[in-house]
Scaffold this motif. Structure first.
Motif: not given
Length: 532
Positions: A165-176
């Motif tokens: 949840i932390i890295y998905t909320v922070l990074g958005g689709i580009e991080a994903v």
């Protein structure tokens, strides 16, 4: 932490910190909803293709496929064989369509064609599918890490879920997407490492795997007779085509990635890259399952620990040792297939390598869960919140709702995973649930795209009948013996096939009947005008 050494813990910890670090890095770019949901259309096609591959290669594949191959045969491999045809349809028709509409949500078009009911129905189906997918993946990863750490499955889901949840909320689709590129490589390397360790510890190596597999018919793709009541080759092929068409053509997880590409051509290429990489990777996991089967056939004493563990999970705590032994003796390979790989990792993998393999399993879960969370949050904002609650959201408000939606989906997915504790096969559960939820959505979308003449009431009537058919096929096997004649005779994998075709074909039929009635009504008037 009874089975993990310091080196393994350091490797796993570094991996989790790195993933969260990626989210923090990309959080600096996420200043608006477009960047958060579509990366402003700046992702290269090869990266999108590898991210789609990583989404396909979830922990359901990493753990469920070897478990399936161990417990039965290679029948499920036919699912992968169906991918190229579904990919061709999606690349040829769906990608240009989505890129032309410019809508971030895959389901906005349904409202334009048939009204708000169609959009809402598809969104509900999608969100239920995502909960089933995320829950089954949480369950799969907890199954493995429980054997390694001794923690409860609930605690494992909570810890891994918070990290995702932390890295998905922070990074958005580009991080994903970029983390999935890395995770796809880690998963593939982890699978190759597992196969090497199994084969290198097996006297006779691959030749022994082939010999035992042939003797016990472990390489069968299923029967080729036209029987749709069993999991034959044709049943899995049809199921695979419709599910993969739903994935590539309708699922927001994939449609959202098409909008991140620099062009429609790059988006189409990403689909084909996914297929080219996934097909051999899928085969690799079936080989792992067969290799594990051969290994435990050569060492039958080792499987007793697995069987006793499964039996203990199914019996009450008050069960005696004799009852436990009796229950374990009655188990078949299909009952404990999902438990075999975790057991092998715990007992036979040297220190350091365990950490790498756990990181690979974590990456298998994190990639699919994070993309599902991001896509579900996007759909919630575009198709529910803006549509029915607050259409005039500004950028900052939309970002807050996107973040909140991501967190809520993650928590609900964890709850679904906890509810799945105790199931026999994670792959079977996922296949059954995805077929049920995806059938109506795919049939309605095909009707909207293919038939330009179908109207609102015709699509609604076809969908209502299709939903009734799906419900009947799903629940009628539970009818009492006195109503046996009303049970669905087809295999459960046929639900998506029959459900999709029912909605699509009935929609076409109702459209044709309306046009015929109109033609008959107009014909006498035309004759009168000509005679006048």
């Amino acid at each position: 932490m009874n089975n993990l050494r310091i080196l393994d813990l350091l490797i796993i910890g570094l991996y989790l910190v790195a993933m969260i670090g990626v989210g923090v890095y990309f959080s600096r770019k996420n200043r608006n909803p477009e960047q958060y949901s579509s990366a402003s259309g700046q992702i290269p096609g090869w990266a999108i293709g590898l991210s789609i591959y990583a989404t396909f290669l979830s922990s359901n594949t990493f753990l469920g496929v070897p478990g399936k191959a161990f417990g039965t045969n290679w029948n499920a491999l036919v699912f992968s064989i169906s991918m190229p045809l579904a990919a061709w349809v999606a690349a040829r028709y769906f990608v240009p369509f989505y890129r032309a509409t410019g809508e971030i949500s895959a389901y906005t078009h349904l409202e334009k064609r048939f009204g708000s009911w169609a959009r809402t129905y598809a969104v509900v189906c999608f969100l239920l599918t995502q909960l089933a997918r995320i829950g089954s993946i949480f369950f799969g990863i907890a199954l493995t890490l429980q054997a390694l750490t001794g923690f409860s499955m609930e605690m494992i889901m909570l810890i891994t879920g918070i990290s995702i949840i932390i890295y998905t909320v922070l990074g958005g689709i580009e991080a994903v997407i970029w983390t999935e590129v890395v995770q796809g490589i880690i998963k593939t390397a982890g699978a190759l490492l597992i196969l090497y360790l199994v084969v290198s510890n097996l006297p006779g190596g691959l030749a022994k795997v082939v010999a035992i597999g042939q003797h016990d018919h472990k390489f069968s793709l299923g029967g080729f007779a036209p029987d749709f009541t069993q999991s034959t080759f044709w049943v899995v092929l049809l199921y695979g085509f419709f599910i993969n068409l739903n994935n590539f053509g309708v699922d927001q997880n994939y449609v959202q990635r098409y909008h991140t590409a620099t062009s429609a051509q790059q988006a189409a290429k990403s689909i084909w890259l996914c297929v080219q990489v996934y097909l051999p990777a899928s085969l690799l996991f079936f080989v792992i399952g067969s290799a594990l089967y051969a290994y435990y056939q050569v060492h039958p004493e080792l499987i007793e620990a697995v069987k006793l563990k499964v039996a203990a999970e199914r019996l009450p705590l008050s069960a005696s040792a004799a009852q436990l032994a009796q229950a374990a003796a009655q188990l078949q390979p299909a009952d404990y297939g999902d438990k075999v790989m975790p057991h092998f990792i715990v007992t036979k993998v040297p220190p350091g390598f365990v950490g790498l393999l756990v990181s690979a399993i974590l990456s298998a879960a994190m990639s699919t869960i994070s993309s599902g969370m991001n896509a579900s949050a996007t759909v919630f904002v575009a198709d529910i919140y803006q549509r029915y609650m607050k259409p005039d959201l500004d950028g900052r408000q939309m970002m807050r709702v996107l973040h909140l939606g991501t967190v809520v989906v993650g928590l609900l997915g964890m709850g679904t995973g906890i509810a799945m504790i105790g199931v026999k096969s994670v792959l079977d559960v996922w296949w059954e649930l995805s077929g049920i939820f995806a059938a109506g959505m795919l049939g309605l979308f095909l009707l909207a795209v293919v038939s330009r003449q179908t109207r609102n009431h015709e699509a609604l009537a076809a969908t209502m009948i299709g939903v009734l058919v799906i419900l009947w096929m799903t629940f009628s096997p539970n009818l009492p013996a006195s109503l046996a004649m009303l049970r669905n005779p087809l295999h459960k994998s046929m639900i998506i096939v029959v459900g999709t075709l029912t909605i699509f074909l009935l929609g076409l039929l109702f459209t044709r009947l309306r046009r015929q009635r109109r033609a008959r009504a107009v014909a006498p008037l035309s004759t009168e005008l000509k005679s006048a």
